[in-house]
Scaffold this motif. Structure first.
Motif, PDB file in Angstrom:
ATOM      1  N   ALA A 140       0.823  -1.288   0.148  1.00 45.44           N
ATOM      2  CA  ALA A 140       0.044  -0.051  -0.159  1.00 45.44           C
ATOM      3  C   ALA A 140       0.920   1.335  -0.044  1.00 45.44           C
ATOM      4  O   ALA A 140       0.579   2.044  -0.624  1.00 45.44           O
ATOM      5  CB  ALA A 140      -1.038  -0.109   1.114  1.00 45.44           C
ATOM      6  N   ALA A 141       2.085   1.200   0.743  1.00 48.52           N
ATOM      7  CA  ALA A 141       2.979   2.387   0.821  1.00 48.52           C
ATOM      8  C   ALA A 141       3.436   2.558  -0.588  1.00 48.52           C
ATOM      9  O   ALA A 141       3.579   3.738  -1.087  1.00 48.52           O
ATOM     10  CB  ALA A 141       4.028   2.339   1.913  1.00 48.52           C
ATOM     11  N   HIS A 142       3.902   1.601  -1.326  1.00 46.93           N
ATOM     12  CA  HIS A 142       4.408   1.703  -2.746  1.00 46.93           C
ATOM     13  C   HIS A 142       3.306   2.111  -3.627  1.00 46.93           C
ATOM     14  O   HIS A 142       3.648   3.090  -4.289  1.00 46.93           O
ATOM     15  CB  HIS A 142       4.739  -0.012  -3.181  1.00 46.93           C
ATOM     16  CG  HIS A 142       5.375   0.013  -4.410  1.00 46.93           C
ATOM     17  ND1 HIS A 142       4.611  -0.231  -5.489  1.00 46.93           N
ATOM     18  CD2 HIS A 142       6.470   0.434  -4.997  1.00 46.93           C
ATOM     19  CE1 HIS A 142       5.287  -0.190  -6.726  1.00 46.93           C
ATOM     20  NE2 HIS A 142       6.491   0.075  -6.391  1.00 46.93           N
ATOM     21  N   ALA A 143       2.257   1.848  -3.271  1.00 47.32           N
ATOM     22  CA  ALA A 143       1.072   2.574  -4.327  1.00 47.32           C
ATOM     23  C   ALA A 143       0.993   4.092  -4.053  1.00 47.32           C
ATOM     24  O   ALA A 143       0.889   4.908  -4.863  1.00 47.32           O
ATOM     25  CB  ALA A 143      -0.025   1.858  -3.986  1.00 47.32           C
ATOM     26  N   VAL A 144       1.095   4.379  -2.776  1.00 45.94           N
ATOM     27  CA  VAL A 144       0.995   5.934  -2.222  1.00 45.94           C
ATOM     28  C   VAL A 144       2.283   6.626  -2.950  1.00 45.94           C
ATOM     29  O   VAL A 144       2.066   7.669  -3.537  1.00 45.94           O
ATOM     30  CB  VAL A 144       0.837   5.950  -0.661  1.00 45.94           C
ATOM     31  CG1 VAL A 144       1.069   7.397  -0.437  1.00 45.94           C
ATOM     32  CG2 VAL A 144      -0.423   5.564  -0.277  1.00 45.94           C
ATOM     33  N   LEU A 145       3.305   6.019  -2.550  1.00 42.86           N
ATOM     34  CA  LEU A 145       4.459   6.450  -3.407  1.00 42.86           C
ATOM     35  C   LEU A 145       4.476   6.605  -4.808  1.00 42.86           C
ATOM     36  O   LEU A 145       4.951   7.728  -5.518  1.00 42.86           O
ATOM     37  CB  LEU A 145       5.642   5.786  -3.008  1.00 42.86           C
ATOM     38  CG  LEU A 145       6.210   5.751  -1.625  1.00 42.86           C
ATOM     39  CD1 LEU A 145       7.245   4.910  -1.191  1.00 42.86           C
ATOM     40  CD2 LEU A 145       6.798   7.086  -1.161  1.00 42.86           C
ATOM     41  N   PHE A 146       3.859   5.505  -5.602  1.00 41.92           N
ATOM     42  CA  PHE A 146       3.720   5.876  -7.058  1.00 41.92           C
ATOM     43  C   PHE A 146       2.678   7.120  -7.243  1.00 41.92           C
ATOM     44  O   PHE A 146       3.099   7.929  -8.213  1.00 41.92           O
ATOM     45  CB  PHE A 146       3.143   4.420  -7.416  1.00 41.92           C
ATOM     46  CG  PHE A 146       2.786   4.543  -8.910  1.00 41.92           C
ATOM     47  CD1 PHE A 146       3.766   4.503  -9.842  1.00 41.92           C
ATOM     48  CD2 PHE A 146       1.225   4.553  -9.308  1.00 41.92           C
ATOM     49  CE1 PHE A 146       3.221   4.552 -11.424  1.00 41.92           C
ATOM     50  CE2 PHE A 146       0.942   4.828 -10.461  1.00 41.92           C
ATOM     51  CZ  PHE A 146       1.901   4.990 -11.691  1.00 41.92           C
ATOM     52  N   TYR A 147       1.639   6.958  -6.832  1.00 41.02           N
ATOM     53  CA  TYR A 147       0.649   8.111  -7.087  1.00 41.02           C
ATOM     54  C   TYR A 147       1.093   9.522  -6.675  1.00 41.02           C
ATOM     55  O   TYR A 147       0.852  10.585  -7.375  1.00 41.02           O
ATOM     56  CB  TYR A 147      -0.663   7.836  -6.375  1.00 41.02           C
ATOM     57  CG  TYR A 147      -1.326   6.788  -6.913  1.00 41.02           C
ATOM     58  CD1 TYR A 147      -2.000   6.882  -8.309  1.00 41.02           C
ATOM     59  CD2 TYR A 147      -1.805   5.494  -6.625  1.00 41.02           C
ATOM     60  CE1 TYR A 147      -2.609   6.077  -8.973  1.00 41.02           C
ATOM     61  CE2 TYR A 147      -2.471   4.493  -7.133  1.00 41.02           C
ATOM     62  CZ  TYR A 147      -2.900   4.799  -8.322  1.00 41.02           C
ATOM     63  OH  TYR A 147      -3.374   3.697  -9.001  1.00 41.02           O
ATOM     64  N   LEU A 148       2.010   9.676  -5.589  1.00 33.68           N
ATOM     65  CA  LEU A 148       2.731  10.904  -5.421  1.00 33.68           C
ATOM     66  C   LEU A 148       3.705  10.877  -6.588  1.00 33.68           C
ATOM     67  O   LEU A 148       4.157  12.438  -7.063  1.00 33.68           O
ATOM     68  CB  LEU A 148       3.561  10.889  -4.017  1.00 33.68           C
ATOM     69  CG  LEU A 148       2.599  10.882  -2.876  1.00 33.68           C
ATOM     70  CD1 LEU A 148       3.506  10.653  -1.582  1.00 33.68           C
ATOM     71  CD2 LEU A 148       1.945  12.276  -2.853  1.00 33.68           C
ATOM     72  N   SER A 149       4.430  10.043  -7.112  1.00 34.49           N
ATOM     73  CA  SER A 149       5.559  10.333  -7.982  1.00 34.49           C
ATOM     74  C   SER A 149       4.829  10.903  -9.299  1.00 34.49           C
ATOM     75  O   SER A 149       5.443  11.368 -10.251  1.00 34.49           O
ATOM     76  CB  SER A 149       6.142   8.707  -8.395  1.00 34.49           C
ATOM     77  OG  SER A 149       6.914   8.666  -7.351  1.00 34.49           O
TER      78      SER A 149
END
Length: 182
Positions: A140-149
């Motif tokens: 889930a944190a990976h997804a948050v980092l992706f959408y922030l990217s």
């Protein structure tokens, strides 16, 4: 017992021993020097080059497929909640997409197939860099980092120079995207 400096109050802290009688030196690392890092922050050497063939292009197509699925889920949940609450929930529903994306990525990537439906369609899987399954919070944190990217697209250029074609959000989350083994 009197204190060594002549004071009358007892010094109980000096007798409290948590290490079984062994005296430890103080460090300025705040306890981080006690446990070695179990997983390296670099690419493991045992992955074949074929595991990364076409990963960037496949990731883009997988993102488009997953974005469509998350959008459909978000609209369906938004509509269902709007109907069930007779329109009263419309004030709190606009930020529903990030919540759906958070749980969608967290649950699918941490599941037994280790990929979202878009990743599975493109024969991709996401693993920790030591090869283990990604836990829910890291996925889930990976997804948050992706959408922030996605707010700053030049960040994705990191994958052109990083080992294993890893993006910055992959490196920060400690994961690696590879082709599914055949």
């Amino acid at each position: 017992m009197a204190r060594a400096d002549g004071g009358g109050a007892p010094n109980r802290a000096a007798h409290f021993d948590r290490n079984g009688g062994q005296e430890r030196k103080m460090s300025n690392f705040g306890g981080f020097d006690r446990w070695p890092v179990s997983t390296p922050m670099y690419l493991p050497a045992n992955l074949p080059v074929a595991a990364f063939a076409g990963v960037r292009t496949r990731r883009i197509v997988a993102f488009i497929l997953d974005f469509i699925l998350v959008s459909v889920f978000s609209v369906a949940i938004w509509f269902a909640l709007a109907v069930l609450t007779f329109g009263l929930a419309l004030f709190i529903l606009p930020p529903i997409f990030p919540f759906v994306a958070f749980f969608y990525n967290g649950l699918t990537v941490s599941g037994r197939q280790m990929a979202t439906p878009g990743m599975r369609a493109m024969d991709l899987e996401l693993r920790l860099i030591d090869g283990q399954r990604v836990p829910f919070l890291i996925a889930a944190a990976h997804a948050v980092l992706f959408y922030l990217s996605t707010l700053f697209p030049p960040i994705f250029l990191v994958s052109l120079v990083a080992d294993g074609k890893r993006c910055l959000h992959d490196i920060l989350a400690g994961v690696i995207m590879t082709r599914r083994p055949v």
